[in-house]
Design an enzyme around this catalytic site. Structure first.
Site, short mmCIF file in Angstrom:
data_model
loop_
_atom_site.label_atom_id
_atom_site.label_comp_id
_atom_site.label_asym_id
_atom_site.label_seq_id
_atom_site.Cartn_x
_atom_site.Cartn_y
_atom_site.Cartn_z
N ARG A 159 1.58 5.97 5.99
CA ARG A 159 0.78 6.23 4.80
C ARG A 159 1.30 7.29 4.05
NH1 ARG A 159 -5.14 8.59 8.03
NH2 ARG A 159 -4.72 9.69 5.46
N ARG A 170 -2.12 18.98 2.43
CA ARG A 170 -3.53 18.55 3.04
C ARG A 170 -3.98 19.64 3.94
NH1 ARG A 170 -1.33 12.75 5.39
NH2 ARG A 170 -3.61 12.86 6.73
#
Ligand code: AMP
Length: 224
Positions: A159, A170
């Site tokens: 990803r 994140r």
């Protein structure tokens, strides 16, 4: 008293939310709803929503709350959700949790504990197929053909948001916006805590053990 399972799985990036949710889905025969998968699918299909959010996801940022809330409200209305669901990766902010408590009202929240320093190590080995099946180069590699999904044979990819910079971003967002959600659910007595640093099978056993302690859920876990 019988209740339909309305399960939320929360935890830091790399804790294994999707993997554990996938196992519970098979055990309980209820859908596993990953907000990230729905959003990525919109990007892949180039929907109006997808065109707005592709760059946000790749950069490791959160999608605006009103968009995620709308996506989840619509998803939970579908008929496959009538016997319960497992939601992974939502709600990630108090602004998501409050409306969700009206249209979804989860009855258990699984918190997967995972340290930041392990997240980068674990996520850099993660590989996914375009249909959302998850593998790990070392801990859970495909069994049939190297680099290809066991379920659909499609080539596995990394990803774009699994790079160290995006992972760190994140994690910062997780601590700032999602940890308060876990505290909010803890005050409501809904949280079941699990150490997610162990191997997948050990974590899953622990999840089952703790969920079986819930009187309304234990029979559903044993009979299915
Ligand atoms: P995940 O697959 O759960 O790691 O999610 C991947 C990305 O999708 C996140 O980094 C966000 O960009 C977006 N996303 C997933 N769930 C949410 C959410 N509940 N709220 C906002 N953005 C989300």
């Amino acid at each position: 008293m019988k209740q339909t399972p309305r399960i939320v799985i929360l935890g830091a990036q790399g804790a294994g939310k999707g993997t554990q949710a996938g196992r519970l889905m098979h055990r309980l025969h209820i859908p596993h709803i990953s907000t990230g998968d729905i959003l990525r699918d919109n990007v892949a299909r180039k929907t109006a929503l997808g065109k707005k959010i592709g760059a946000i996801i790749d950069g490791g940022q959160m999608i605006p709350d009103h968009m995620t809330n709308a996506v989840m409200r619509n998803r939970l209305r579908q008929t496959d959700c009538s016997n319960g669901w497992i939601v992974d990766g939502y709600p990630r902010s108090i602004e998501q949790a409050k409306p969700f408590h009206v249209f979804g009202k989860p009855n258990v929240v699984i918190e997967l504990h995972f340290r930041d320093k392990d997240a980068i190590k674990r996520l850099s080995g993660r590989r996914v197929c375009p249909q959302g099946h998850i593998y790990h180069l070392r801990h859970d590699p495909p069994k049939k053909k190297r680099g290809h999904c066991d379920h659909d044979g499609l080539p596995l990819k990394q990803r774009a948001d699994d790079t160290p910079t995006a992972i760190r971003k994140r994690l910062r967002i997780f601590h700032a916006r999602t940890e308060p959600v876990i505290s909010w659910y803890r005050q409501k007595g809904l949280v079941v805590e699990i150490d997610a640093s162990k191997p997948i099978a050990v974590v899953y056993r622990e999840v089952l053990k703790k969920l079986k302690r819930l009187p309304w859920l234990s029979s559903q876990l044993s009979t299915k």
